[in-house]
Scaffold this active site. Structure first.
Site, PDB file in Angstrom:
ATOM      1  N   SER A 268      -9.758   2.287   3.036  1.00 33.66           N
ATOM      2  CA  SER A 268      -8.886   2.985   2.119  1.00 33.66           C
ATOM      3  C   SER A 268      -8.005   2.074   1.270  1.00 33.66           C
ATOM      4  O   SER A 268      -7.540   2.490   0.212  1.00 33.66           O
ATOM      5  CB  SER A 268      -7.979   3.926   2.920  1.00 33.66           C
ATOM      6  OG  SER A 268      -7.101   3.172   3.758  1.00 33.66           O
TER       7      SER A 268
ATOM      8  N   SER B 263      -9.726  -0.287   7.108  1.00 35.38           N
ATOM      9  CA  SER B 263      -9.160  -0.133   5.762  1.00 35.38           C
ATOM     10  C   SER B 263      -8.491  -1.375   5.188  1.00 35.38           C
ATOM     11  O   SER B 263      -8.146  -1.399   4.003  1.00 35.38           O
ATOM     12  CB  SER B 263      -8.159   1.022   5.739  1.00 35.38           C
ATOM     13  OG  SER B 263      -8.838   2.253   5.826  1.00 35.38           O
TER      14      SER B 263
ATOM     15  N   LYS C   5       0.843  -1.204   0.000  1.00 37.78           N
ATOM     16  CA  LYS C   5       0.000   0.000   0.000  1.00 37.78           C
ATOM     17  C   LYS C   5       0.876   1.251   0.000  1.00 37.78           C
ATOM     18  O   LYS C   5       1.898   1.297   0.692  1.00 37.78           O
ATOM     19  CB  LYS C   5      -0.905  -0.027   1.237  1.00 37.78           C
ATOM     20  CG  LYS C   5      -2.020   1.018   1.241  1.00 37.78           C
ATOM     21  CD  LYS C   5      -2.888   0.848   2.498  1.00 37.78           C
ATOM     22  CE  LYS C   5      -4.009   1.867   2.571  1.00 37.78           C
ATOM     23  NZ  LYS C   5      -4.805   1.719   3.813  1.00 37.78           N
TER      24      LYS C   5
END
Lengths: 506, 99, 496
Positions: free
Chosen positions: A158, A182, A83
């Protein structure tokens, strides 16, 4: 010798076995994933940056060391996506924000060091809501990621990029971060597995902080065992993170393997009253009920537990998170790194350049939360807002403590709904925030949580959340692997196999 | 509980050093007012006797030995700066600084 | 032009109240929250890590040594040491603060509720109450460059973050009342006493000129000691003892004029100007008061165990005031002599000289006399005057053994100061030793007596008056190398 187009379909565990057996090289496996990214990412947009050269070099290095007979880590040679909120030395890191466009960190996050040390080639950096603020990746400054199940829908957030990368077979594994859901919510809506470890279980050093007391990095994968394997690589104490747990964690891989036999005799599973029912999509609730039956069939005892303070969790979360974020994001000011924007007119002072940079560099959701957090911390409001929210946190911890007296793990649907269409909630912050209603309590209390796919609702995947006491992450893997095994058996294979082929427009 | 109007948003934006246009301020004021009303319920949940929890997992006394470690190479650091000069970060004029 | 009221008049009608905040940079090897070296004078931006540069993703870890030093300071100031305390973020935007917040301590300092007894110039003891001592980190350094640089012709600054993150302890007094007209002196003596304590504790080099110790001085006036506190000003970063005294003095005069004129003192930050000993109004920041403090989530609470605190307490060195009292007693100096020694910065060298075997009065005589003059001439500290305490002790030993007299001893010292070697070497090289073999001396005496038969006869008959003439002549003949006492004895012997 496997057909290289099939390599991305392998689980990390299976790929690792083939690498160990010498049936396939890491360069082949890494190249196969890079090819897959090249084929589908124009449609999915999981990646903000693809790290071709370095990944192949890392793969070649592993192959050389393996050929030399060196003893390698279990996942050596298995590629991974990271990420973009995690700093990677020499590779761009933007956290999905314009304000960090082009920034090349001069150092690696601890978990990235551990990935490199384990010989895992890093395929690239995955898309996300800006600074991890969001539940849909629609708040990425670089455009949304699309859900591989239906590219008109959100992949969650997210960490939508990491979940979609795994769901679209662009990577067998990915790193996510979970501040309020997330990792778990994107896993739920993409039919993948995601784990938020106990707070402090994985080092936060090198994670671009959203809310320091809530953030936790963890694995994204297609199976429970794969998450356990990755958790074993990235977990454990780090002296550079003051909140890192000091103890040596047990083997989560072992826990997952044990769970896979499907026997949960004597395990007490608590259904949290407050995390279900009203507000949850019917198909999601139905899948949840069916999973409870599977657990019962596996020998688990199902009990109902009540956690009344969870009703205030969302409110507490949306005070604590913005407050901490408003401070954590203050460093993005155009002075030392990243974007610098000068004011359109008037004197060019440091103060005005900071304001202009932040005005131009942050997206609407980031501004919204910074302003909210600034408000909650400002003189006169602290006690009513931040102070009260921290007390609610205590109540939530007490609820968890009481619930874990009655049950070994707690369960709920991971998210109230399946993936929704783009644009549906992006202009309604409160509706967007409700996506995390079931995942947030774990972050407030620091307890670990896992989401695994447990069925379809109108053709879209739903997620099943398992929560365990702090420092008892192994329970997630044992119960998760058991449920996964039974669901796979009942469904004749993994749920993700039913996802449609991704149509790539020419 | 006070409500958030445009003036308040403008004050907060100043504190948070974010330039906002008039429309942005107007829009934010409306959104934040709704959000604040929703989250303000926290003050009614917990009584005075409930202690605050700042860290999810209680740890204390995490200290480091006073031993020098690796520093960053100055050129790598400055290469990422918007502006640099003479081995230092170049920043616009700082108000209130003794010239 | 600022109007001022004559200082004496001001303090005759107003009661000054002080508040002093002192920041001291700790002399740890590394910074407060990261392992970058906390050193002085490095190339800009070389003593930085991702943490001290505030890079995204970096996290702080507390330097245990800095905590120990903070506890030492707290104990030396008679403070309570917190059973548990924590760090907090002080949020404000400034380019030299890399994270745009300073990690500090807010409502839970590590040390609180203490005091320091300060000795004033006349020996009076004045007690300053300490509110708290807390840990925090320093900021980087801005250098204003002006409009010639390349930032579009505008004024700009260069920032060096080497200092960012260096551990600081901030010591905050309670309102200091009762100093009256001596307020400036109290302020100076307090900061000076702190500086001595920091050095004695070994927690900082405490060099004022390097900014290791920085004082912010709050001054307010009230009409009488019974009246409520007046509005205060805070004069920032006053960095020498003399400036502290002058800054207080100036603010008293200035505020008295404001109040006399029917105005009210503005609560503000002021800057001190060395060149004319004035202060001027600083910029009032609109958001200065809203720092949005909250507990630092990246650091966990600190709970110094009572065992650790006891161990630190047991290891505390003798504090300067105690040490001075002890030394004065041991050396038998008068209070005035002791004060002169301290003011001359001669305490350490005298202590070392005594330790090397010299008597305390002699040590004082050398360091406060001949050597103080030389140091002044050369514009150096006593310790750097060019002779070591051991050499002074060796010189005094020569005197005590009768090998040189006072006059010769000064010549020996001259030689040592001129770099001619140790006292012993100078004596040998210059041939300065007092003649102790009586043979040659007797020859000189006999010759002198033979030259002056009248005087010799007088002495022989019991009139010792002209003895000095004989001794003087002998001394002259031996170029001062004879011991006058011995000469006298020998003359008496010769003349029965």
């Amino acid at each position: 010798m496997a057909d290289s187009t099939d390599l991305p379909r392998l689980t990390a565990a299976d790929l690792a076995a083939k690498l160990t057996a010498g049936e396939v090289s890491s360069v082949e496996a890494t190249q196969a994933h890079l090819d897959r990214i090249a084929a589908v990412d124009s449609r999915i947009h999981s990646f903000l940056h693809v790290n071709t050269e370095e990944a192949l070099a890392a793969a070649a290095d592993v192959d050389t060391r393996r050929a030399a007979g060196e003893e390698l880590a279990p996942l050596a040679g298995v590629p991974i996506a990271v990420k973009d909120v995690v700093v990677t030395k020499g590779q761009p890191t933007t956290a999905g924000s314009k304000i960090l466009q082009g920034w090349i960190p001069p150092y690696d996050a601890t978990l990235v060091e551990r990935l490199r040390a384990a010989g895992m080639p890093i395929l690239g950096k995955t898309n996300m809501d800006e600074f991890a603020m969001g539940s849909s990746t629609e708040h990425s400054a670089y455009g949304p990621t699309r859900n591989p199940w239906d590219t008109d829908r959100i992949p969650g957030g997210s960490g939508g990029g990491s979940a979609a990368a795994v769901a679209a077979y662009e990577a067998p594994l990915a790193i996510g971060t979970d501040t309020g859901g997330s990792i778990r919510q994107p896993a739920a809506v993409t039919g993948t597995v995601g784990v938020k470890p106990t707070y402090g279980g994985v080092s936060r050093y090198g994670l671009i902080a959203l809310a320091s007391s809530l953030d936790q990095a963890g694995p994204c994968s297609r199976t429970v065992l794969d998450s356990a394997l990755l958790h074993d690589v990235i977990g454990g104490h780090d002296p550079r993170d003051s909140t890192s747990l000091p103890e040596v964690p047990p083997s989560y891989t072992e826990a997952a393997r044990k769970g896979a036999d499907g026997d949960l005799a004597g395990v007490r599973v608590g259904v949290v009253t407050q995390l279900g029912g009203q507000g949850y999509q019917a198909g999601v609730s139905a899948a949840f009920a069916a999973s409870l039956e599977e657990l019962r069939a596996a020998g688990a005892e199902i009990v109902e537990v009540s956690c009344p303070s969870f009703d205030a969790a969302l409110a507490a979360y949306y005070l604590i998170l913005p407050s901490e974020a408003s401070s954590n994001l203050a460093k993005f000011d155009g002075m030392r790194f990243g974007l610098r924007v000068e004011p359109a007119d008037g004197p060019v002072t440091a103060e005005r350049v900071m304001a202009a940079t932040r005005g131009a560099g942050f997206g609407p959701e980031v501004k919204r939360r910074i302003i909210l957090g600034t408000y909650a911390l400002s003189a006169g409001y602290y006690d009513a807002y931040y102070g009260s929210a921290q007390k609610v946190r205590t109540l939530i911890q007490r609820d968890f403590a009481a619930a874990f007296e009655q049950a070994d793990v707690l369960v709920s649907p991971t998210a109230p709904s399946t993936a929704f269409p783009f644009g549906e909630k992006v202009d309604d912050p409160l509706a967007m925030y409700l996506n995390d209603v079931a995942t947030i309590p774990a972050n407030l209390a620091g307890v670990p949580g896992l989401s695994l796919p447990n069925g379809l609702s109108d053709g879209l995947p739903a997620g099943f959340q398992i929560l365990a006491p702090a420092r008892a992450d192994e329970r997630l893997y044992r119960v998760g692997a058991a449920l996964e095994a039974r669901l796979d058996q009942a469904n004749g294979g993994p749920l993700l196999a039913r996802a449609p082929e991704i149509e790539v427009k020419a | 509980m006070s409500t958030i109007n445009s003036d308040e948003v403008a004050r907060l934006a100043g504190l948070a050093r974010i330039d906002l246009g008039p429309e942005e301020i107007e829009k934010l004021a409306g959104e934040l007012d709704v959000i604040v009303q929703a989250v303000a319920t926290v003050s009614e949940v917990a009584g005075d006797d409930v202690p605050a929890t700042s860290h999810p997992i209680p740890l204390t006394n995490v200290l480091r030995e006073d031993v020098v470690g690796q520093t960053l190479p100055v050129d790598e650091v400055l290469a990422q700066a918007p502006a640099a000069e003479d081995g230092q970060f170049a920043v616009p004029q700082i108000l209130g600084e003794d010239a | 032009m600022t109007t001022l009221v004559d200082y004496d008049e001001a303090v005759s009608r107003f009661d000054p109240v002080l508040g002093i905040e002192v920041h001291v940079e700790l002399g740890t090897a590394t910074k407060m929250f990261d392992d970058a070296p906390a050193s002085f004078g490095e190339q800009p931006n070389t003593s930085v890590t991702p943490v001290s540069l505030g890079l995204p993703g970096a996290l702080p870890v507390v330097n245990g040594k800095a905590v120990e030093y903070a506890i030492r300071i707290g104990l030396a100031l008679n403070c309570q040491i917190a059973e548990t305390c924590r760090f907090a973020r002080k949020n404000y935007f400034y380019p030299d603060v890399p994270k745009n917040f300073q990690t500090s301590q807010y409502d839970e300092p590590i040390a609180y509720e203490g005091y320091l007894d300060v000795e004033l110039d006349d020996g009076e003891i004045f007690r300053v109450e300490i509110e708290r001592a807390h840990m925090e980190e320093d900021a980087g350094k801005n250098t204003h460059v002006g409009a010639t640089g390349r930032l579009q012709g505008a004024d700009y600054s260069l920032v060096d973050y080497n200092r960012a993150g260096i551990p600081l302890v901030e010591i905050v007094t309670k309102p200091i009342t009762g100093a009256g007209e001596r307020a400036p002196e109290v302020a100076r003596a307090y900061v000076s006493a702190l500086r001595d304590i920091f050095r004695a504790l070994g927690v900082s080099e405490a060099r004022m000129e390097r900014g290791n110790v920085r004082a912010d001085v709050n001054v307010s006036l009230r009409s009488s000691p019974d009246a409520p506190l007046g509005t205060r000003t805070e004069t920032k970063n006053v960095n020498s003892f003399r400036s502290i005294e002058r800054a207080v003095r100036y603010e008293v005069s200035r505020q008295a004029a404001v109040l006399d004129g029917g105005g009210s003192v503005l609560q503000e930050t002021r800057h001190f100007h060395e060149e004319d000993a004035t202060t001027s109004s600083g910029r009032v920041k609109s958001d200065a008061e809203d720092y949005r403090y909250f507990p630092e989530p990246d650091l966990v609470p600190l709970a110094p165990s009572r065992e650790w605190v006891a161990e630190i307490r047991a290891g505390l060195p003798e504090l300067p005031a105690v040490r001075r009292r002890r030394l004065r007693q041991e050396w038998g100096y008068s209070e005035e002599e002791m004060r002169d020694v301290i003011n001359a910065g001669a305490l350490e060298v005298i202590e070392a000289t005594v330790a090397a075997g010299a008597g305390a009065p002699a040590a004082r005589k050398w360091w406060m006399g001949e050597l103080a003059r030389t140091a002044k001439e050369r514009g150096v500290e006593l310790a750097e005057v060019g002779v070591t305490p051991a050499q002074v002790a060796a010189l005094q030993a020569l005197v005590d053994d009768g090998r040189v007299n006072d006059k010769l001893a000064r010549q020996v010292l001259e030689g040592v100061l001129a770099g001619e070697g140790s006292p012993e070497e100078v004596v040998t090289a210059r041939g300065l030793e007092v003649v102790s073999d009586d043979g040659p001396l007797l020859q000189v005496i006999d010759a002198t007596l033979a030259d002056q038969p009248d005087i010799a006869e007088k002495i022989r008959s019991g009139n010792l008056g002209p003895m000095g003439v004989i001794i003087g002549a002998v001394m002259k003949a031996t170029r001062g190398q004879a011991d006058a006492g011995r000469v006298r004895e020998l003359v008496m012997e010769r003349l029965g």
